[in-house]
Design an enzyme around this catalytic site. Structure first.
Site, PDB file in Angstrom:
ATOM      1  N   TYR A 132       0.785  -1.075   0.130  1.00 45.12           N
ATOM      2  CA  TYR A 132       0.177  -0.197  -0.113  1.00 45.12           C
ATOM      3  C   TYR A 132       0.883   1.438  -0.062  1.00 45.12           C
ATOM      4  O   TYR A 132       1.971   1.429   0.789  1.00 45.12           O
ATOM      5  CB  TYR A 132      -0.937   0.214   1.089  1.00 45.12           C
ATOM      6  CG  TYR A 132      -2.012  -0.853   1.151  1.00 45.12           C
ATOM      7  CD1 TYR A 132      -2.452  -1.672  -0.060  1.00 45.12           C
ATOM      8  CD2 TYR A 132      -3.112  -1.256   2.236  1.00 45.12           C
ATOM      9  CE1 TYR A 132      -3.631  -2.347  -0.363  1.00 45.12           C
ATOM     10  CE2 TYR A 132      -4.054  -2.144   2.221  1.00 45.12           C
ATOM     11  CZ  TYR A 132      -4.353  -2.585   0.796  1.00 45.12           C
ATOM     12  OH  TYR A 132      -5.265  -3.479   0.868  1.00 45.12           O
TER      13      TYR A 132
ATOM     14  N   ASN B 125      -9.149 -12.766  -1.821  1.00 44.97           N
ATOM     15  CA  ASN B 125      -9.393 -12.583  -3.405  1.00 44.97           C
ATOM     16  C   ASN B 125      -9.450 -14.267  -3.792  1.00 44.97           C
ATOM     17  O   ASN B 125      -9.050 -14.480  -5.102  1.00 44.97           O
ATOM     18  CB  ASN B 125      -8.649 -11.845  -4.252  1.00 44.97           C
ATOM     19  CG  ASN B 125      -8.805 -10.476  -3.971  1.00 44.97           C
ATOM     20  OD1 ASN B 125      -9.825  -9.779  -3.989  1.00 44.97           O
ATOM     21  ND2 ASN B 125      -7.559  -9.857  -3.366  1.00 44.97           N
TER      22      ASN B 125
ATOM     23  N   TRP C 234     -13.769  -5.802   0.756  1.00 48.81           N
ATOM     24  CA  TRP C 234     -12.988  -4.656   0.350  1.00 48.81           C
ATOM     25  C   TRP C 234     -13.915  -3.740  -0.644  1.00 48.81           C
ATOM     26  O   TRP C 234     -14.768  -4.111  -1.316  1.00 48.81           O
ATOM     27  CB  TRP C 234     -11.593  -4.994   0.166  1.00 48.81           C
ATOM     28  CG  TRP C 234     -11.284  -5.686  -1.221  1.00 48.81           C
ATOM     29  CD1 TRP C 234     -10.959  -6.993  -1.188  1.00 48.81           C
ATOM     30  CD2 TRP C 234     -11.365  -5.348  -2.648  1.00 48.81           C
ATOM     31  NE1 TRP C 234     -10.765  -7.733  -2.289  1.00 48.81           N
ATOM     32  CE2 TRP C 234     -10.743  -6.524  -3.198  1.00 48.81           C
ATOM     33  CE3 TRP C 234     -11.330  -4.146  -3.446  1.00 48.81           C
ATOM     34  CZ2 TRP C 234     -10.535  -6.691  -4.685  1.00 48.81           C
ATOM     35  CZ3 TRP C 234     -10.992  -4.076  -4.715  1.00 48.81           C
ATOM     36  CH2 TRP C 234     -10.867  -5.345  -5.394  1.00 48.81           C
ATOM     37  N   SER C 235     -13.748  -2.524  -0.594  1.00 54.36           N
ATOM     38  CA  SER C 235     -14.315  -1.567  -1.472  1.00 54.36           C
ATOM     39  C   SER C 235     -15.817  -1.808  -1.218  1.00 54.36           C
ATOM     40  O   SER C 235     -16.518  -2.021  -2.279  1.00 54.36           O
ATOM     41  CB  SER C 235     -13.804  -1.810  -3.018  1.00 54.36           C
ATOM     42  OG  SER C 235     -12.595  -1.023  -3.181  1.00 54.36           O
TER      43      SER C 235
ATOM     44  N   GLY D 263     -15.270   1.825  -4.136  1.00 53.32           N
ATOM     45  CA  GLY D 263     -13.995   2.526  -4.365  1.00 53.32           C
ATOM     46  C   GLY D 263     -14.587   4.028  -4.409  1.00 53.32           C
ATOM     47  O   GLY D 263     -13.877   5.042  -4.945  1.00 53.32           O
TER      48      GLY D 263
ATOM     49  N   LEU E 173     -20.022   4.575  -6.105  1.00 55.94           N
ATOM     50  CA  LEU E 173     -21.462   4.390  -5.727  1.00 55.94           C
ATOM     51  C   LEU E 173     -21.942   6.083  -5.596  1.00 55.94           C
ATOM     52  O   LEU E 173     -23.281   6.273  -5.983  1.00 55.94           O
ATOM     53  CB  LEU E 173     -21.677   3.961  -4.632  1.00 55.94           C
ATOM     54  CG  LEU E 173     -22.021   2.412  -4.290  1.00 55.94           C
ATOM     55  CD1 LEU E 173     -22.407   1.892  -3.069  1.00 55.94           C
ATOM     56  CD2 LEU E 173     -23.583   2.226  -5.027  1.00 55.94           C
ATOM     57  N   PHE E 174     -20.899   6.870  -5.437  1.00 60.25           N
ATOM     58  CA  PHE E 174     -21.285   8.209  -5.372  1.00 60.25           C
ATOM     59  C   PHE E 174     -21.136   9.219  -6.601  1.00 60.25           C
ATOM     60  O   PHE E 174     -21.760  10.006  -7.002  1.00 60.25           O
ATOM     61  CB  PHE E 174     -20.554   8.958  -4.117  1.00 60.25           C
ATOM     62  CG  PHE E 174     -20.521   8.295  -2.942  1.00 60.25           C
ATOM     63  CD1 PHE E 174     -21.939   8.661  -1.972  1.00 60.25           C
ATOM     64  CD2 PHE E 174     -19.805   7.529  -2.381  1.00 60.25           C
ATOM     65  CE1 PHE E 174     -22.045   8.079  -0.962  1.00 60.25           C
ATOM     66  CE2 PHE E 174     -19.924   6.784  -1.138  1.00 60.25           C
ATOM     67  CZ  PHE E 174     -20.996   7.095  -0.501  1.00 60.25           C
TER      68      PHE E 174
ATOM     69  N   SER F  26     -12.180   5.594   3.928  1.00 62.52           N
ATOM     70  CA  SER F  26     -12.086   6.869   3.788  1.00 62.52           C
ATOM     71  C   SER F  26     -11.396   7.635   4.910  1.00 62.52           C
ATOM     72  O   SER F  26     -11.182   6.722   5.842  1.00 62.52           O
ATOM     73  CB  SER F  26     -13.664   7.347   4.226  1.00 62.52           C
ATOM     74  OG  SER F  26     -13.588   8.809   4.135  1.00 62.52           O
ATOM     75  N   GLY F  27     -10.487   8.557   4.563  1.00 57.77           N
ATOM     76  CA  GLY F  27     -10.007   9.199   6.017  1.00 57.77           C
ATOM     77  C   GLY F  27     -10.690  10.179   6.654  1.00 57.77           C
ATOM     78  O   GLY F  27     -10.227  10.729   7.379  1.00 57.77           O
TER      79      GLY F  27
HETATM   80  N1  LIG Z   1      -7.598  -7.299  -0.583  1.00 61.61           N
HETATM   81  C1  LIG Z   1      -7.573  -6.481  -1.608  1.00 61.61           C
HETATM   82  O1  LIG Z   1      -7.262  -6.717  -2.636  1.00 61.61           O
HETATM   83  C2  LIG Z   1      -8.056  -5.119  -1.265  1.00 61.61           C
HETATM   84  C3  LIG Z   1      -8.369  -4.318  -2.650  1.00 61.61           C
HETATM   85  C4  LIG Z   1      -8.589  -2.796  -2.616  1.00 61.61           C
HETATM   86  C5  LIG Z   1      -8.677  -2.477  -0.976  1.00 61.61           C
HETATM   87  N2  LIG Z   1      -8.466  -3.372   0.088  1.00 61.61           N
HETATM   88  C6  LIG Z   1      -8.747  -2.694   1.427  1.00 61.61           C
HETATM   89  O2  LIG Z   1     -10.224  -2.388   1.470  1.00 61.61           O
HETATM   90  C7  LIG Z   1     -10.040  -1.092   2.069  1.00 61.61           C
HETATM   91  C8  LIG Z   1     -11.430  -0.084   1.618  1.00 61.61           C
HETATM   92  O3  LIG Z   1     -11.306  -0.078   0.126  1.00 61.61           O
HETATM   93  P1  LIG Z   1     -11.775   1.259  -0.673  1.00 61.61           P
HETATM   94  O4  LIG Z   1     -11.082   2.216  -0.253  1.00 61.61           O
HETATM   95  O5  LIG Z   1     -11.977   1.079  -2.179  1.00 61.61           O
HETATM   96  O6  LIG Z   1     -13.157   1.432   0.237  1.00 61.61           O
HETATM   97  P2  LIG Z   1     -14.630   2.387  -0.325  1.00 61.61           P
HETATM   98  O7  LIG Z   1     -15.051   2.581   1.014  1.00 61.61           O
HETATM   99  O8  LIG Z   1     -15.504   1.431  -1.248  1.00 61.61           O
HETATM  100  O9  LIG Z   1     -13.991   3.323  -1.440  1.00 61.61           O
HETATM  101  C9  LIG Z   1     -13.472   4.646  -0.560  1.00 61.61           C
HETATM  102  C10 LIG Z   1     -13.501   5.871  -1.258  1.00 61.61           C
HETATM  103  O10 LIG Z   1     -15.004   6.181  -1.358  1.00 61.61           O
HETATM  104  C11 LIG Z   1     -14.729   7.709  -1.069  1.00 61.61           C
HETATM  105  N3  LIG Z   1     -16.011   7.845  -0.335  1.00 61.61           N
HETATM  106  C12 LIG Z   1     -16.557   7.517   0.637  1.00 61.61           C
HETATM  107  N4  LIG Z   1     -17.546   7.958   1.021  1.00 61.61           N
HETATM  108  C13 LIG Z   1     -17.933   9.070   0.127  1.00 61.61           C
HETATM  109  C14 LIG Z   1     -19.087   9.883   0.013  1.00 61.61           C
HETATM  110  N5  LIG Z   1     -19.949   9.960   1.023  1.00 61.61           N
HETATM  111  N6  LIG Z   1     -18.999  10.786  -1.039  1.00 61.61           N
HETATM  112  C15 LIG Z   1     -17.914  10.640  -2.098  1.00 61.61           C
HETATM  113  N7  LIG Z   1     -16.656   9.454  -2.105  1.00 61.61           N
HETATM  114  C16 LIG Z   1     -16.836   8.928  -0.842  1.00 61.61           C
HETATM  115  C17 LIG Z   1     -13.596   7.878  -0.233  1.00 61.61           C
HETATM  116  O11 LIG Z   1     -13.179   9.029  -0.529  1.00 61.61           O
HETATM  117  P3  LIG Z   1     -13.167  10.105   1.133  1.00 61.61           P
HETATM  118  O12 LIG Z   1     -11.861   9.765   1.769  1.00 61.61           O
HETATM  119  O13 LIG Z   1     -12.855  11.393   0.371  1.00 61.61           O
HETATM  120  O14 LIG Z   1     -14.158   9.762   1.696  1.00 61.61           O
HETATM  121  C18 LIG Z   1     -12.647   6.937  -0.983  1.00 61.61           C
HETATM  122  O15 LIG Z   1     -11.952   7.450  -1.959  1.00 61.61           O
HETATM  123  C19 LIG Z   1      -8.609  -0.314   1.697  1.00 61.61           C
HETATM  124  O16 LIG Z   1      -8.328   0.716   2.574  1.00 61.61           O
HETATM  125  C20 LIG Z   1      -7.893  -1.522   1.924  1.00 61.61           C
HETATM  126  O17 LIG Z   1      -7.574  -1.788   3.108  1.00 61.61           O
HETATM  127  C21 LIG Z   1      -8.263  -4.628  -0.112  1.00 61.61           C
END
Ligand SMILES: NC(=O)c1ccc[n+]([C@@H]2O[C@H](COP(=O)([O-])OP(=O)(O)OC[C@H]3O[C@@H](n4cnc5c(N)ncnc54)[C@H](OP(=O)(O)O)[C@@H]3O)[C@@H](O)[C@H]2O)c1
Length: 305
Positions: A61, A167, A215-216, A220, A223-224, A270-271
């Site tokens: 990461y 996966n 995840w996601s 990612g 949806l928004f 999200s952060g």
């Molecule tokens: N095992 C794997 O292969 C794999 C692959 C990918 C990810 N992961 C893990 O899964 C975790 C989550 O994945 P993800 O980050 O893709 O999760 P996610 O929650 O589907 O997407 C996060 C993204 O959505 C945005 N978001 C959330 N709420 C929002 C809103 N109300 N309006 C607009 N944008 C919004 C966030 O932006 P903001 O920060 O601005 O809110 C961020 O860019 C990762 O951190 C990682 O640990 C694992």
């Protein structure tokens, strides 16, 4: 109005197994959040205050940098380590200025790489042990016996407490799980990616009593942000349910995911701490079966038969 105190439930990923928070804070994007060390400490503390104690990492990461950023926070406030669970992953080798010896992006699930990668994660995170180590992606050159041997070695040495995968197909999961008990399979799932409900991934895990990590869950962010007509319609359907229930859009999506009987543990990405709070609120929300299927219909664009 008095806001209810948010308390994330805890969950054993399998019978008498590892206990994690039901909502897990995903750290993939930590490097993009541009947080100083005190801000990182504060974010971790705010998660813990809501009961979100599990943090998901991978060696790769942030161009092999995120574990180090998190480790700096743990070094700044050492008492954090005993109050959280750390998850990391290994098995992908990226082309990177941090790894000049990598000539092609590839997988490596050899005994030597699994051990070396876990030890490197410990150094980066500034910790003595991982609560959970996952193989990041199934590798065509993966030898199940060799992976199991590496996992057992790390457990015997106290470097890793529990092991799992990410996966993996149902068959791949079950093959490795016969050799060493796996805590989870971390897979992609959201209203925009419903495959694990229909390809036996979730059925197989439910049968074994093993909870998947998701995840996601918000696709990612698509949806928004997506302008695809079907996603626009889906967004309206979820919003209508959220408005009727007096809940946030994000909470309804998390509740929809957690309604599954395989007991999914969704990650956040999200952060913004309010998004983590919305995910936790989703853990306390039960959707009516009709609302659940309304979202599935909008997600797939057709009725069930
Ligand atoms: N095992 C794997 O292969 C794999 C692959 C990918 C990810 N992961 C893990 O899964 C975790 C989550 O994945 P993800 O980050 O893709 O999760 P996610 O929650 O589907 O997407 C996060 C993204 O959505 C945005 N978001 C959330 N709420 C929002 C809103 N109300 N309006 C607009 N944008 C919004 C966030 O932006 P903001 O920060 O601005 O809110 C961020 O860019 C990762 O951190 C990682 O640990 C694992």
């Amino acid at each position: 109005m008095i806001q209810p105190v948010l308390a994330c439930p805890r969950i054993a990923t399998r019978k008498e197994g590892l206990e994690l928070s039901r909502i897990i804070a995903g750290m993939w994007r930590l490097g993009e959040w541009d947080m100083s060390v005190p801000k990182r400490v504060a974010f971790i503390e705010e998660c813990i205050a809501m009961g979100v104690t599990t943090f998901d990492h991978a060696d790769i990461y942030g161009n092999y940098g995120v574990e180090h950023l998190f480790g700096e926070a743990l070094r700044a406030q050492p008492d954090l380590r005993d109050r959280i669970e750390l998850v990391s992953k290994c098995g992908i080798k990226l082309i990177s200025d941090q790894r000049p010896d990598h000539t092609i992006q590839h997988y490596d699930t050899s005994y030597a790489h699994i051990i070396a990668s876990a030890e490197q994660s410990l150094r980066q995170l500034d910790t003595d042990y991982l609560d959970l180590l996952l193989i990041h992606r199934p590798d065509p050159l993966m030898n199940f016996d060799e992976v199991a041997d590496a996992f057992v070695r790390l457990q015997q040495d106290g470097k890793v407490r529990h092991v799992g995968v990410s996966n993996f197909t149902r068959h791949q999961f079950e093959a490795l799980n016969r050799r060493v008990p796996l805590a989870t399979n971390q897979v992609e799932f959201s209203p925009l990616h419903v495959a694990p409900m229909f390809d036996e991934t979730f059925d197989g895990l439910q049968d074994l009593g093993v909870a998947p990590m998701i995840w996601s869950p918000l696709a990612g962010g698509r949806l928004f942000s997506s302008t695809e007509p079907q996603v626009i319609k889906l967004r309206a359907v979820i919003q209508e349910i959220a408005d009727r229930l007096g809940q946030s859009f994000t909470s309804v999506v998390y509740a929809w995911i957690m309604a599954l009987p395989s007991r999914p543990m969704p990650l956040t990405g999200s952060g913004r701490i309010e998004t983590v709070a919305a995910a936790v609120a989703g853990a306390g929300l039960t959707l009516q079966r009709s609302d659940w299927f309304t979202i599935l219909r909008a997600a797939r664009g057709h009725e069930v038969a």
